[in-house]
Design an enzyme around this catalytic site. Structure first.
Site, PDB file in Angstrom:
ATOM      1  N   LYS A  98       0.838  -1.213   0.000  1.00  0.00           N
ATOM      2  CA  LYS A  98       0.000   0.000   0.000  1.00  0.00           C
ATOM      3  C   LYS A  98       0.872   1.263   0.000  1.00  0.00           C
ATOM      4  O   LYS A  98       0.658   2.171  -0.802  1.00  0.00           O
ATOM      5  CB  LYS A  98      -0.912  -0.029   1.238  1.00  0.00           C
ATOM      6  CG  LYS A  98      -1.633   1.261   1.565  1.00  0.00           C
ATOM      7  CD  LYS A  98      -2.705   1.039   2.604  1.00  0.00           C
ATOM      8  CE  LYS A  98      -2.272   1.247   4.034  1.00  0.00           C
ATOM      9  NZ  LYS A  98      -2.203   2.647   4.503  1.00  0.00           N
ATOM     10  N   SER A  99       1.864   1.313   0.881  1.00  0.00           N
ATOM     11  CA  SER A  99       2.724   2.505   0.957  1.00  0.00           C
ATOM     12  C   SER A  99       3.504   2.694  -0.339  1.00  0.00           C
ATOM     13  O   SER A  99       3.672   3.826  -0.822  1.00  0.00           O
ATOM     14  CB  SER A  99       3.711   2.375   2.122  1.00  0.00           C
ATOM     15  OG  SER A  99       3.025   2.402   3.331  1.00  0.00           O
ATOM     16  N   GLN A 121       4.356   9.301   7.093  1.00  0.00           N
ATOM     17  CA  GLN A 121       3.457  10.170   6.318  1.00  0.00           C
ATOM     18  C   GLN A 121       3.880  11.623   6.473  1.00  0.00           C
ATOM     19  O   GLN A 121       3.937  12.364   5.491  1.00  0.00           O
ATOM     20  CB  GLN A 121       2.013   9.988   6.782  1.00  0.00           C
ATOM     21  CG  GLN A 121       1.445   8.646   6.373  1.00  0.00           C
ATOM     22  CD  GLN A 121       0.003   8.459   6.789  1.00  0.00           C
ATOM     23  OE1 GLN A 121      -0.570   9.319   7.454  1.00  0.00           O
ATOM     24  NE2 GLN A 121      -0.580   7.340   6.403  1.00  0.00           N
ATOM     25  N   ARG A 157      -8.326  -2.843   8.970  1.00  0.00           N
ATOM     26  CA  ARG A 157      -7.515  -3.824   9.710  1.00  0.00           C
ATOM     27  C   ARG A 157      -8.271  -4.378  10.914  1.00  0.00           C
ATOM     28  O   ARG A 157      -8.027  -5.508  11.343  1.00  0.00           O
ATOM     29  CB  ARG A 157      -6.180  -3.203  10.120  1.00  0.00           C
ATOM     30  CG  ARG A 157      -5.368  -2.731   8.896  1.00  0.00           C
ATOM     31  CD  ARG A 157      -3.897  -2.573   9.191  1.00  0.00           C
ATOM     32  NE  ARG A 157      -3.255  -1.656   8.254  1.00  0.00           N
ATOM     33  CZ  ARG A 157      -2.826  -1.960   7.039  1.00  0.00           C
ATOM     34  NH1 ARG A 157      -2.955  -3.186   6.587  1.00  0.00           N
ATOM     35  NH2 ARG A 157      -2.251  -1.061   6.269  1.00  0.00           N
ATOM     36  N   ARG A 172       3.115   5.805  -3.135  1.00  0.00           N
ATOM     37  CA  ARG A 172       4.295   6.595  -3.495  1.00  0.00           C
ATOM     38  C   ARG A 172       4.596   6.485  -4.986  1.00  0.00           C
ATOM     39  O   ARG A 172       4.869   7.493  -5.654  1.00  0.00           O
ATOM     40  CB  ARG A 172       5.503   6.143  -2.669  1.00  0.00           C
ATOM     41  CG  ARG A 172       5.424   6.642  -1.218  1.00  0.00           C
ATOM     42  CD  ARG A 172       6.360   5.878  -0.317  1.00  0.00           C
ATOM     43  NE  ARG A 172       6.400   6.404   1.051  1.00  0.00           N
ATOM     44  CZ  ARG A 172       5.432   6.244   1.965  1.00  0.00           C
ATOM     45  NH1 ARG A 172       4.326   5.579   1.644  1.00  0.00           N
ATOM     46  NH2 ARG A 172       5.561   6.739   3.182  1.00  0.00           N
ATOM     47  N   ARG A 179      -7.362   2.409  17.534  1.00  0.00           N
ATOM     48  CA  ARG A 179      -7.192   0.941  17.532  1.00  0.00           C
ATOM     49  C   ARG A 179      -7.009   0.356  18.922  1.00  0.00           C
ATOM     50  O   ARG A 179      -7.192  -0.849  19.100  1.00  0.00           O
ATOM     51  CB  ARG A 179      -6.042   0.537  16.602  1.00  0.00           C
ATOM     52  CG  ARG A 179      -6.439   0.670  15.155  1.00  0.00           C
ATOM     53  CD  ARG A 179      -5.394   0.164  14.183  1.00  0.00           C
ATOM     54  NE  ARG A 179      -5.905   0.266  12.825  1.00  0.00           N
ATOM     55  CZ  ARG A 179      -5.155   0.385  11.736  1.00  0.00           C
ATOM     56  NH1 ARG A 179      -3.834   0.409  11.847  1.00  0.00           N
ATOM     57  NH2 ARG A 179      -5.705   0.464  10.543  1.00  0.00           N
ATOM     58  N   ASP A 201       1.260  -0.704  11.797  1.00  0.00           N
ATOM     59  CA  ASP A 201      -0.051  -1.092  11.230  1.00  0.00           C
ATOM     60  C   ASP A 201      -0.473  -2.504  11.614  1.00  0.00           C
ATOM     61  O   ASP A 201      -1.566  -2.945  11.245  1.00  0.00           O
ATOM     62  CB  ASP A 201      -0.007  -0.998   9.702  1.00  0.00           C
ATOM     63  CG  ASP A 201      -0.011   0.455   9.229  1.00  0.00           C
ATOM     64  OD1 ASP A 201      -0.399   1.343  10.014  1.00  0.00           O
ATOM     65  OD2 ASP A 201       0.382   0.692   8.076  1.00  0.00           O
ATOM     66  N   ARG A 229      -8.997  12.733  11.812  1.00  0.00           N
ATOM     67  CA  ARG A 229      -7.586  12.415  12.059  1.00  0.00           C
ATOM     68  C   ARG A 229      -6.737  13.684  12.151  1.00  0.00           C
ATOM     69  O   ARG A 229      -7.020  14.682  11.500  1.00  0.00           O
ATOM     70  CB  ARG A 229      -7.098  11.440  10.982  1.00  0.00           C
ATOM     71  CG  ARG A 229      -7.947  10.170  11.084  1.00  0.00           C
ATOM     72  CD  ARG A 229      -7.530   9.103  10.154  1.00  0.00           C
ATOM     73  NE  ARG A 229      -6.207   8.587  10.459  1.00  0.00           N
ATOM     74  CZ  ARG A 229      -5.623   7.635   9.732  1.00  0.00           C
ATOM     75  NH1 ARG A 229      -6.235   7.143   8.682  1.00  0.00           N
ATOM     76  NH2 ARG A 229      -4.440   7.186  10.058  1.00  0.00           N
TER      77      ARG A 229
HETATM   78  C1  S3P Z   1       2.168   5.033   6.087  1.00  0.00           C
HETATM   79  C2  S3P Z   1       2.684   5.358   7.309  1.00  0.00           C
HETATM   80  C3  S3P Z   1       2.059   4.983   8.584  1.00  0.00           C
HETATM   81  C4  S3P Z   1       1.047   3.871   8.409  1.00  0.00           C
HETATM   82  C5  S3P Z   1       0.158   4.077   7.208  1.00  0.00           C
HETATM   83  C6  S3P Z   1       0.960   4.206   5.938  1.00  0.00           C
HETATM   84  C7  S3P Z   1       2.867   5.501   4.873  1.00  0.00           C
HETATM   85  O1  S3P Z   1       1.410   6.113   9.136  1.00  0.00           O
HETATM   86  O2  S3P Z   1       0.266   3.737   9.558  1.00  0.00           O
HETATM   87  O3  S3P Z   1      -0.745   2.982   7.073  1.00  0.00           O
HETATM   88  O4  S3P Z   1       2.597   4.970   3.779  1.00  0.00           O
HETATM   89  O5  S3P Z   1       3.699   6.399   4.996  1.00  0.00           O
HETATM   90  P1  S3P Z   1       2.228   7.171  10.021  1.00  0.00           P
HETATM   91  O6  S3P Z   1       3.289   7.702   9.193  1.00  0.00           O
HETATM   92  O7  S3P Z   1       1.234   8.251  10.380  1.00  0.00           O
HETATM   93  O8  S3P Z   1       2.686   6.408  11.224  1.00  0.00           O
END
Ligand code: S3P
Length: 430
Positions: free
Chosen positions: A22-23, A169, A393, A27, A350, A319, A124
């Site tokens: 996903k990350s 993030q 999740r 990106r 969570r 996560d 958030r």
């Molecule tokens: C992510 C960073 C994480 C993670 C999220 C994806 C990312 O969040 O929980 O599911 O892709 O950079 P945080 O950077 O807020 O911890």
């Protein structure tokens, strides 16, 4: 969709190759849009969260083509300053990664635009990006440090900033904005958050480096255009984690997860499960597009016991706690997690939501301000209805809870899992 799941009497045998991480998918798509030229991204994750990023980029004038059957995405990059002003607010859905990374890309792009999202996303915290982005020069209107945020054209300067909490993030948001800056920007952080942004941008020609001591990165203003990507993405270890726990719990299991990303900043769940007694090994280690990958073999555990988790390990598995909590409930003894207050800011709180759901299922758990304590008894009574609370999740972890539960578990809004792991029910035959 409401789903009732009884315990599963068969082991998990065979193999599965998870879709792109996903990350990495977020990106690759966003950075390809910021490059000049056409990018090709294979094994792109197609889920609710990445559809949000696709939708937003389209509204910003980026052309892309997605082959849904083959998971191949082609993106025509517009360059760092090439976004067009969108006609309406951008809807990031439930995806904080879309919101926070796009915020960084938009801050210095010279467009006026409103970033917004679902009711859940509006809850958030966004102060964590607003404050440092403003220090970098961004013009952001925000009545209360939550979505929606209005961006106006502004020139980026430079920044030396220490993140109060480790967050990839926030780090990525600032690094992206700093590409349009006028001097180097350094971001320090208190823990090893995922470094995919640094690796991918550097492969595209950005001058960006992680610190050799401590955590964080420094980036130089980007004078040349970013090179397009031609890449295949590593499999998602955060999705794989649910299958690792399933195979660990189901007697007789022997399951191979193929070509999974095993970047050190993401493998905390493997370390934690191993420490509990899980049988997990890495095979065929290699690299895909600058990211370490491996096949992960998981065999059923002979016994599981509780452990303590804190510090950097929390960051490296941020996560994975919903999945870990199910393993902890099926383990014997206490599992204590501290330093994990961030779990309260995810798709749901969570700590509170998982504690409430686990209590309904008959698991003994104490909520702590920055974590929890689970008193594992080797079983989950089940026989209750639980909800996903808008959290993919949480939905999947409740399905894990059902695998050996004494009575069936009913899960409301089970379809939330489509946000990040649409294959999940198919792989587990649910
Ligand atoms: C992510 C960073 C994480 C993670 C999220 C994806 C990312 O969040 O929980 O599911 O892709 O950079 P945080 O950077 O807020 O911890």
């Amino acid at each position: 969709m409401t789903k009732t799941l009884a315990s599963r009497n068969s082991p998990l045998i065979g193999s599965y190759r998870p879709e792109g991480d996903k990350s990495l998918s977020h990106r690759a798509l966003l950075f390809a849009a910021l490059a000049e030229g056409e990018s090709t991204i294979r094994r792109f994750l197609i889920g609710g969260v990445t559809r949000a990023m696709l939708r937003c980029l389209q509204a910003l004038g980026v052309e892309w083509q997605l082959d849904e059957a083959e998971h191949i995405l082609k993106v025509k990059g517009v360059g760092l300053k090439g976004f067009k002003t969108p006609d309406a607010p951008l809807d990031c859905g439930n995806s904080a990664t879309t919101f926070r990374l796009l915020a960084g890309a938009i801050a210095g792009a010279g467009v006026t635009c409103v970033l917004d999202g679902s009711e859940g996303l509006r809850k958030r915290p966004m102060g964590r990006i607003i404050e440092p982005l403003r220090m970098l020069g961004a013009d952001i209107e925000s009545p209360d440090a939550h979505a929606p945020l209005t961006f106006k054209p502004a020139s980026m300067g430079s920044l030396n900033y220490v993140l109060p909490i480790a967050s990839a993030q926030v780090k990525s948001c600032l690094l992206l904005a700093a590409l349009s800056g006028n001097a180097p920007t350094a971001i320090l952080e208190p823990g090893p958050s995922r470094d995919h942004t640094e690796r991918m941008l550097s492969a595209m020609g950005a001058r960006i480096k992680n610190f050799s001591e401590g955590y964080g990165a420094v980036v130089l203003p980007q004078s040349e255009s970013l090179r397009p990507l031609n890449t295949e993405l590593a499999g998602d270890i955060s999705s794989a984690a649910f299958l690792m726990v399933a195979a660990t719990l189901l007697p007789g299991s022997d399951f191979l997860l193929e070509k999974v990303g095993v970047n050190f900043t993401r493998t905390g769940i493997v370390d934690a499960l191993r420490a509990m007694g899980a049988d997990i090994t890495f095979e065929n280690r290699t690299e895909m597009a600058g990211e370490p990958v491996a096949d992960i073999r998981v065999r059923a555990a002979t016994s599981l016991h509780g452990i303590a988790i804190q510090g950097d390990l929390v960051v490296r598995m941020i996560d994975e706690f919903p999945a870990l909590m199910i393993a902890a409930a099926y383990a014997n003894g206490e599992t204590v997690v501290r330093d994990a207050a961030e779990l309260r800011t995810k798709e749901s709180d969570r700590i509170a939501i998982m504690a409430a759901n686990l209590k309904l299922l008959g698991v003994a758990i104490d909520e702590l301000s920055d974590g929890f304590r689970i008193y594992g008894k080797g079983n989950i009574p089940g026989g209750a209805t639980v909800a996903a609370h808008g959290d993919h999740r949480v939905a999947m972890s409740m399905a894990l809870a059902s695998l050996r539960a004494e009575a069936p578990i009913t899960i409301e809004s089970f379809e939330m899992l489509n946000e990040s792991f649409p294959d999940f029910p198919k792989v587990l035959n649910l």
